[in-house]
Design an enzyme around this catalytic site. Structure first.
Site, PDB file in Angstrom:
ATOM      1  N   GLY A  11       0.840  -1.196   0.000  1.00 49.81           N
ATOM      2  CA  GLY A  11       0.000   0.000   0.000  1.00 49.81           C
ATOM      3  C   GLY A  11       0.872   1.241   0.000  1.00 49.81           C
ATOM      4  N   GLY A 117       5.284  -7.177   3.974  1.00 50.58           N
ATOM      5  CA  GLY A 117       5.060  -8.096   2.846  1.00 50.58           C
ATOM      6  C   GLY A 117       6.125  -7.916   1.773  1.00 50.58           C
ATOM      7  N   ASP A 140       1.200   2.108   8.850  1.00 50.85           N
ATOM      8  CA  ASP A 140       0.822   1.342  10.058  1.00 50.85           C
ATOM      9  C   ASP A 140       1.890   1.396  11.154  1.00 50.85           C
ATOM     10  OD1 ASP A 140      -1.324   0.609   8.490  1.00 50.85           O
ATOM     11  OD2 ASP A 140      -0.451  -1.306   7.900  1.00 50.85           O
ATOM     12  N   ARG A 175     -23.917  13.962  19.882  1.00 54.17           N
ATOM     13  CA  ARG A 175     -23.788  12.637  19.275  1.00 54.17           C
ATOM     14  C   ARG A 175     -22.525  11.919  19.706  1.00 54.17           C
ATOM     15  NH1 ARG A 175     -25.443  14.020  13.091  1.00 54.17           N
ATOM     16  NH2 ARG A 175     -27.560  13.263  13.244  1.00 54.17           N
ATOM     17  N   GLU A 235      -8.921  -0.457  12.868  1.00 55.66           N
ATOM     18  CA  GLU A 235      -9.615  -1.462  12.037  1.00 55.66           C
ATOM     19  C   GLU A 235      -9.384  -2.895  12.515  1.00 55.66           C
ATOM     20  OE1 GLU A 235      -8.054  -1.080   8.030  1.00 55.66           O
ATOM     21  OE2 GLU A 235      -6.032  -1.600   8.667  1.00 55.66           O
TER      22      GLU A 235
HETATM   23  O1  F6P Z   1      -0.830  -1.405   5.240  1.00 50.07           O
HETATM   24  C1  F6P Z   1      -1.364  -0.184   4.878  1.00 50.07           C
HETATM   25  C2  F6P Z   1      -2.869  -0.249   4.815  1.00 50.07           C
HETATM   26  O2  F6P Z   1      -3.352   1.039   4.517  1.00 50.07           O
HETATM   27  C3  F6P Z   1      -3.533  -0.812   6.068  1.00 50.07           C
HETATM   28  O3  F6P Z   1      -3.612   0.114   7.111  1.00 50.07           O
HETATM   29  C4  F6P Z   1      -4.877  -1.233   5.509  1.00 50.07           C
HETATM   30  O4  F6P Z   1      -5.452  -2.262   6.266  1.00 50.07           O
HETATM   31  C5  F6P Z   1      -4.534  -1.711   4.124  1.00 50.07           C
HETATM   32  O5  F6P Z   1      -3.290  -1.112   3.768  1.00 50.07           O
HETATM   33  C6  F6P Z   1      -5.580  -1.356   3.095  1.00 50.07           C
HETATM   34  O6  F6P Z   1      -5.217  -1.942   1.904  1.00 50.07           O
HETATM   35  P1  F6P Z   1      -5.937  -1.575   0.525  1.00 50.07           P
HETATM   36  O7  F6P Z   1      -5.336  -0.315   0.031  1.00 50.07           O
HETATM   37  O8  F6P Z   1      -5.627  -2.705  -0.370  1.00 50.07           O
HETATM   38  O9  F6P Z   1      -7.399  -1.432   0.795  1.00 50.07           O
END
Ligand code: F6P
Length: 361
Positions: A11, A117, A140, A175, A235
């Site tokens: 990413g 990765g 991250d 809210r 997440e």
């Molecule tokens: O590793 C970076 C990241 O942005 C994570 O925080 C997230 O879970 C993932 O990549 C999202 O991946 P994609 O861009 O494939 O939706």
């Protein structure tokens, strides 16, 4: 004269272009040539996808988000899933072809910029004999072997700015706003932005949460005449007796699942248990976009320049790293061994607790 190829994988993260900028300029000063491999390893797989990078190509790019050579989080070259016209998926190992192309093109080193990765793939190429230097990237911040990855500071700034904006609307409507942020299995983005952005509750993967504690905090706010609340959820967070919510992989060639959905789940629980008007939003890829912060630009450039110094010194199979404010390097095998988690006894966690933020436990 050396010939270097650089790739950006996984990413994207703000600061990738600043690394490319620093690498091209540091190589230029040494009289070396730099090529960019488009979309991760595509340029090494199909050499038409290699781009020669000169000073003009990188002028001004240090301040821009994304990557001028493209990136991908699909297609591990050691086991690439290819779908044929009949919809059948075949898994092919392209690593020999890539190594051959690397040698045939006369490259001296590959600078692999990526997260865990991409760096694991780089480690495997190093094992096959390719001279590789890794550069750690990810919003991250979950790489154990470096104090920081670039991209993280920008993502935290974006999330904090979003929280600042949400305060006024949450307050106007009494809210609860639940904000889901990225970070995969680590809670760095949630913790840093949540503290800086005045959150009432921060839920991170490292602390499985009890929804009753979350609701108690929201009710307690009301007792103190604060009728709104901001909840930040990573997440990858999950309830004590629950599971991490994902959307599955959904894409051919992608190893990791796409996380997401916990924010809406937490919002529904809060709505039901407290009766409060509750909304949820997912910050998503906003956190990956935009211009890198000064911190990320500088770190990315320091990493790029340090990678070139490693090549000059003939140190391969290593990743550049930030260690106690200094540039350092670690073997790629150590760099990808484990993911960096938030330490529960760290001063950030203590700070959150001391200023009254509920961490769901
Ligand atoms: O590793 C970076 C990241 O942005 C994570 O925080 C997230 O879970 C993932 O990549 C999202 O991946 P994609 O861009 O494939 O939706």
């Amino acid at each position: 004269m050396k010939k270097i190829v650089i790739s950006t994988g996984g990413g994207d993260a703000p600061g990738l272009n600043a690394v490319i900028y620093a690498v091209v300029r540091a190589c230029y000063r040494r009289g070396w040539e730099v090529y960019g491999s488009r979309s991760g390893y595509s340029g090494l797989l199909d050499t038409d996808e290699l781009i020669r990078l000169g000073l003009d190509d990188v002028e001004d790019i240090y301040s821009t988000g994304g990557t001028i050579i493209g990136s991908t989080n699909k297609g591990n070259p050691f086991s690439m899933a290819i779908e044929n016209l009949a919809g059948e998926v075949q898994v092919i190992d392209f690593s020999d072809k890539i190594t051959n192309n690397f040698n045939r093109m006369g490259f001296d080193c590959h600078i692999a910029v990526g997260g865990d990765g991409s760096l694991e793939i780089a480690r495997r190429f190093a094992e096959k004999g390719m001279p590789v230097v890794g550069v750690p990237k990810t919003i991250d911040n979950d790489l154990e072997a470096t104090d920081r990855t670039f991209g993280f500071d920008t993502a935290v700034s974006t999330a904090t700015e979003a929280l600042d904006k949400l305060h006024s609307t949450a307050k106007s409507h009494d809210r609860v706003m639940v904000v889901e942020v990225m970070g995969r299995e680590s809670g760095w983005i949630a913790l840093y932005s949540g503290i800086s952005g005045g959150a009432d509750v921060i839920l991170i993967p490292e602390i499985p949460f009890n929804i009753e504690k979350v609701c108690e905090k929201i009710t307690d706010n009301e007792l103190h005449e604060k009728d709104y609340a901001i909840v930040v959820v990573a997440e990858g967070a999950s309830a004590k007796d629950g599971q991490v919510i994902s959307k599955g992989s959904g894409e051919v060639g992608r190893d990791e699942v796409v996380l997401g959905g916990i924010g809406e789940h937490v919002a529904a629980e809060i709505r039901e248990r407290t009766g409060k008007d509750t909304r949820s939003l997912v910050l998503g890829h906003l956190q990956r976009g935009g211009s890198p912060t000064t911190f990320d630009r500088l770190l990315a450039m320091r990493f790029g320049a340090a990678a070139v110094r490693l090549i000059e010194d003939g140190v391969f199979g290593h990743m550049v790293a930030l260690y106690s404010q200094h540039m350092n390097s670690v073997p790629l095998a150590d760099a990808v061994r484990s993911r960096k988690k938030v330490q529960l006894d760290s001063d950030k966690v203590l700070t959150a607790r001391e200023i009254g933020i509920c961490l769901g436990d």
